[in-house]
Design a protein around this motif. Sequence first.
Motif, mmCIF file in Angstrom:
data_model
loop_
_atom_site.group_PDB
_atom_site.id
_atom_site.type_symbol
_atom_site.label_atom_id
_atom_site.label_comp_id
_atom_site.label_asym_id
_atom_site.label_seq_id
_atom_site.Cartn_x
_atom_site.Cartn_y
_atom_site.Cartn_z
ATOM 1 N N ALA A 171 0.842 -1.210 0.000
ATOM 2 C CA ALA A 171 0.000 0.000 0.000
ATOM 3 C C ALA A 171 0.875 1.257 0.000
ATOM 4 C CB ALA A 171 -0.927 -0.018 1.211
ATOM 5 N N CYS A 204 2.225 2.026 -3.302
ATOM 6 C CA CYS A 204 1.206 2.578 -4.215
ATOM 7 C C CYS A 204 0.958 4.052 -3.913
ATOM 8 C CB CYS A 204 -0.109 1.806 -4.088
ATOM 9 S SG CYS A 204 -0.029 0.150 -4.764
ATOM 10 N N SER A 214 -5.288 -4.145 -2.160
ATOM 11 C CA SER A 214 -6.100 -3.505 -3.210
ATOM 12 C C SER A 214 -7.277 -2.766 -2.584
ATOM 13 C CB SER A 214 -6.644 -4.535 -4.209
ATOM 14 O OG SER A 214 -5.597 -5.279 -4.756
ATOM 15 N N VAL A 256 -6.013 0.491 -1.119
ATOM 16 C CA VAL A 256 -5.699 1.484 -2.151
ATOM 17 C C VAL A 256 -6.986 2.029 -2.758
ATOM 18 C CG1 VAL A 256 -4.587 1.792 -4.408
ATOM 19 C CG2 VAL A 256 -3.419 0.505 -2.598
ATOM 20 N N SER A 257 -7.943 1.131 -3.024
ATOM 21 C CA SER A 257 -9.201 1.561 -3.636
ATOM 22 C C SER A 257 -9.962 2.514 -2.704
ATOM 23 C CB SER A 257 -10.017 0.304 -3.958
ATOM 24 O OG SER A 257 -11.350 0.621 -4.149
ATOM 25 N N LYS A 293 -7.660 5.893 -2.260
ATOM 26 C CA LYS A 293 -7.501 6.753 -3.445
ATOM 27 C C LYS A 293 -8.823 6.976 -4.155
ATOM 28 C CE LYS A 293 -2.746 5.727 -4.865
ATOM 29 N NZ LYS A 293 -1.932 5.209 -5.992
ATOM 30 N N CYS A 328 -10.453 4.885 -5.998
ATOM 31 C CA CYS A 328 -10.383 4.383 -7.373
ATOM 32 C C CYS A 328 -11.011 2.988 -7.420
ATOM 33 C CB CYS A 328 -8.933 4.347 -7.860
ATOM 34 S SG CYS A 328 -7.891 3.193 -6.969
ATOM 35 N N ALA A 338 -6.858 -0.510 -8.594
ATOM 36 C CA ALA A 338 -6.055 -0.665 -7.369
ATOM 37 C C ALA A 338 -5.255 -1.962 -7.423
ATOM 38 C CB ALA A 338 -6.978 -0.648 -6.148
ATOM 39 N N ARG A 339 -5.893 -3.027 -7.893
ATOM 40 C CA ARG A 339 -5.233 -4.330 -7.970
ATOM 41 C C ARG A 339 -4.030 -4.265 -8.928
ATOM 42 N NH1 ARG A 339 -5.623 -10.065 -6.317
ATOM 43 N NH2 ARG A 339 -4.083 -10.926 -7.706
ATOM 44 N N GLN A 371 -2.228 -1.686 -9.643
ATOM 45 C CA GLN A 371 -1.141 -0.933 -8.984
ATOM 46 C C GLN A 371 -0.408 -1.832 -7.965
ATOM 47 O OE1 GLN A 371 -2.300 2.949 -7.327
ATOM 48 N NE2 GLN A 371 -4.122 2.922 -8.601
ATOM 49 N N CYS A 372 -1.205 -2.591 -7.209
ATOM 50 C CA CYS A 372 -0.599 -3.456 -6.165
ATOM 51 C C CYS A 372 0.267 -4.547 -6.787
ATOM 52 C CB CYS A 372 -1.692 -4.070 -5.281
ATOM 53 S SG CYS A 372 -2.533 -2.854 -4.255
#
Length: 444
Positions: free
Chosen positions: A108, A111, A288, A291-292, A295, A297, A302-303, A305-306
């Motif tokens: 995380a 990211c 994920s 991050v989702s 952010k 998103c 997110a996945r 990016q991870c």
Amino acid sequence: MTDETTNGMEIAIKGIIEKKRYGRELDDGEIEAFIDAYMAGTATDAQASALAMAVCCNGMNRRETDALTRAMLRSGETIDWGRGAPTADKHSTGGVGDKLSFIVQPVAAACGLRVPSLVGRALGYTGGTADKFESIPGCRVALSLDAFRATVEKTGLSMATQTAEIAPADRKLYALRDTTGTVASQALITASILSKKLAEGAGALVFDVRCGRGAFMKTREEAESLAAALTEGAKAAGRKASAFVTPMDAPVGRAVGNAVEVAEALDILRGCDGAPADVRETALVLASEMVSLAKDCGLEDARAQCEEVLSGGAALARFEAMVEAQGGSLDAFEHMMRRPCARFAIQSPRGGYVADIDASVVAESALFLGAGRERPGDAIDPLAGIILSVRPGEKVSPGSALATLQASGAPDRLEAAAAKLVRAFSFTRARRDEERPMILSIVR
Ligand code: URA
């Protein structure tokens, strides 16, 4: 305080304990007064244990749990991260072999999130992220508020324990509950986790609620109820939140202990062949979600990016930077892992397939080896632990390896721990094609 006030407080504290003992609801003022008195030293450890036991037996409703969370949160400071990158954290309710924080938090952070993570020590038979992190030579987890903040700003993440400044009520109660058989209460777990997580100031929280023999919540119903309490409490405090109910009947991955778990997490961060794919996948799902949420998103974005930061080494770099910033040395860790230590292997008594590995028995054996504390203040042997050679569903033949136990401090305990550990395994003659889901349910 005059003698009269002290005496009045004594009576009030006793009255609060008795009220809960009779299964009655405490009002917000009583809960606040109790926590304030406990922090001021006018309520004793014995009284706090008695109240914790009454709560374990008779429960607390949602309003009482919220009041307890607020009172515990108010015992220390709350961090305000101001402007800058979004903040998020993941917290597990505790499991056996659960090293996910060492993967999820660095992913995380890589990211672009800031990840302030207040972590706990071993509780009951479950391991503690703080103890595992300290198995890296030099690593400090008792950070001042300023050092915690500076580490997050510098490296994107930090793992630190509750201190006199942040979540001090949880620090005191956590240690007390561990020694008084008062861990497994939904209200106490919710207030413990939320008071820490709200104090650290993360804007998005993802909870990993473990469920099964090796967790505090034994049934899916209990785990889902805890997941709902955690997400609702976090949202009511203005945070974004989700909870994943995940299985905890068999250990997470192959390693159970302290240094051995850090080594397994490093294998995943380094993309080593043979690192458990299911642990990597669960880590990616949790990261994920963080991050989702943080952010704002989509989950697919997110996945992606991870995956990229984990496969490309950016997550590993974040972990290394955090270790260095907190005084640790991964070179010294590798050196320690290569040092000879006492080992003992156990073999399969029969051929067939591993039907099950009971996480609670594995945890007890690891504790007996010195991977956890039998009494408060006991030193932990960082090298003590168990490496499973097989996992549920895998094939065995008579005499093939089931697991290796290791310890540096108490080699004489290896055989006794091995005798316990053998009982964790059960076998079937024929292969069973059972589904082994990594996520049981999600509460958003
Ligand atoms: N994790 C915590 O932080 N607190 C508990 O009470 C249980 C698990």
